[in-house]
Design an enzyme around this catalytic site. Structure first.
Site, mmCIF file in Angstrom:
data_model
loop_
_atom_site.group_PDB
_atom_site.id
_atom_site.type_symbol
_atom_site.label_atom_id
_atom_site.label_comp_id
_atom_site.label_asym_id
_atom_site.label_seq_id
_atom_site.Cartn_x
_atom_site.Cartn_y
_atom_site.Cartn_z
ATOM 1 N N HIS A 1 0.667 -1.227 0.173
ATOM 2 C CA HIS A 1 0.142 -0.095 0.030
ATOM 3 C C HIS A 1 0.989 1.173 -0.053
ATOM 4 O O HIS A 1 1.101 1.695 0.875
ATOM 5 C CB HIS A 1 -1.012 -0.022 1.239
ATOM 6 N N THR B 1 -7.573 9.793 -1.514
ATOM 7 C CA THR B 1 -8.587 10.263 -1.368
ATOM 8 C C THR B 1 -9.039 11.166 -2.791
ATOM 9 O O THR B 1 -10.042 11.240 -3.289
ATOM 10 C CB THR B 1 -8.499 11.462 -0.467
ATOM 11 N N ASP C 1 1.907 2.892 3.803
ATOM 12 C CA ASP C 1 0.931 3.904 3.239
ATOM 13 C C ASP C 1 1.955 4.956 2.845
ATOM 14 O O ASP C 1 1.827 6.272 2.780
ATOM 15 C CB ASP C 1 0.006 4.586 4.557
#
Length: 391
Positions: free
Chosen positions: A62, A100, A286
């Site tokens: 990720h 996002t 992340d």
């Protein structure tokens, strides 16, 4: 080109003992107890493994490889990641995702960045989509993206239980997961669905419903950020003991953990003490996501960037601080990840697997050498191969 790593203790991730490993081109050719390297025969590079440990190359499932953020305005968009950021962290396989912002970042640019990193020397994959449902794909179909685009292995990161999610209904989420599963089955890929979990009160509610009410296997989903608060962590522990997968995020430093938030290493330690099913646990960084930093009054003072280096740093903490055996700690960034993502040539040190390897100092566990697809990318802790636009 043949490489020989001599007299090194091998964690595959299971401990194999002190061995000699031979690399031929980009594959592991053999693992031997005794090995004599011929002289004046062919060009053989010998790497001395005395005082070192050998691990499988790390898989980060990720990473925002083409940047992320922007939630505080356009000036808070994070930059694309550089090759040596990954290799110096021991990462030889990376999965790129969009977060996002599915408007100013799209699948075409994500795949282009993944291809660029692979041309520079590491292995790359992508999830199709972003936070949103309906999923914004490249071909107009989740199944088509997974089946026809080599880089795409699943969808994500889909946001639920978060104010930034598209507030999809349960049925909409299930339909997307079903398409990803079928696309994976038809292409021989995982079709995994990477799910972003926020601080919302619904937590993993949708995913427990899926396990109880549908024919979709619970293993089709990899929910991440499960260590962001105590209640979500408890829900995640219940979820893996039901047979599902969970992912802990490594990028928040201990001094910036929010109240109730757990570090990835602490979270894994608790699960092991509770004798939970840690074979179904992975870590991810992340990486290159934006990380807000607040003062002691809760005021935003700056925005940092999530570091991919945190992936292995949390594994080191598992070993050094929490006394987790090396074999168990390594699995969350090697073999467990390859199982979840169905990356058959990654995550293990075995004959015939890709020659993705990390050599670390036996005493400090610091990274010394990183080999990706048979090529030395990092030596003595420094990148010897850099990306096209790196200094």
């Amino acid at each position: 080109m043949i490489k020989v790593i001599k007299n090194i203790k091998i964690y595959a991730p299971e401990y194999l003992g002190k061995k000699n490993l031979v690399i031929s081109s980009n594959k592991i050719e053999g693992i031997y107890d005794d090995l004599e390297v011929p002289e004046n025969f062919i060009n053989i590079e010998v790497i001395d493994g005395e005082g070192k440990l050998l691990f499988p190359g790390f898989i980060d499932n990720h990473v925002h490889i083409n940047g992320a953020g922007g939630e505080g305005g356009f000036n808070m968009r994070t930059p694309e990641i550089m090759l040596s950021d990954l290799t110096r962290a021991g990462i030889t396989t990376v999965v790129g995702c969009i977060g996002t912002d599915g408007v100013c970042r799209d699948m075409a640019s994500l795949i282009a960045k993944a291809k660029a990193l692979e041309e520079e020397g590491i292995t790359t994959y992508c999830y199709t989509g972003s936070y949103e449902i309906p999923v914004k794909t490249l071909t107009g179909s989740i199944k088509k993206d997974i089946m026809l685009i080599d880089k795409i292995i699943g969808i994500g990161e889909i946001a639920i239980s978060d104010t930034r999610s598209s507030q999809a209904t349960y049925d909409e989420l299930i339909q997307a997961i079903a398409q990803s599963r079928v696309g994976g089955l038809l292409s021989g890929k995982s079709g995994i669905v990477n799910i972003h979990l926020g601080d919302g009160t619904r937590k993993l509610g949708y995913l427990f419903r899926l396990a109880d009410e549908t024919e979709l296997p619970i293993t089709q989903i990899l929910p991440t950020h499960i260590n962001r608060n105590g209640e979500l962590f408890k829900s995640g522990e219940e979820y893996i003991n039901k047979g599902g997968y969970i992912d802990f995020t490594t990028s928040t430093p201990d001094n910036l953990l929010a109240p109730g938030e757990l570090s990835a290493s602490e979270a894994l330690s608790i699960l092991i003490k509770n004798k939970s099913n840690v074979e179904n646990v992975t870590f991810s960084s992340d990486g290159n996501g934006s990380m807000p930093i607040f003062d002691d009054k809760g005021k935003l003072i700056k925005v940092g960037i999530c570091s991919v280096a945190s992936l292995y740093e949390e594994v080191k903490k598992c070993i050094i601080t929490h006394n987790i055996p090396i074999e168990e700690a390594l699995k969350v960034i090697t073999s467990n990840v390859s199982k979840v993502l169905k990356l058959k040539n990654k995550g293990f040190i075995e004959v015939g697997k890709d020659a993705d390897l990390v050599i670390v100092d036996e005493k400090t566990l610091d990274i010394d050498t990183v080999i990706a697809m048979g090529k030395v990318m990092v030596k003595d802790g420094e990148a010897v191969v850099k990306g096209t636009f790196e200094n």
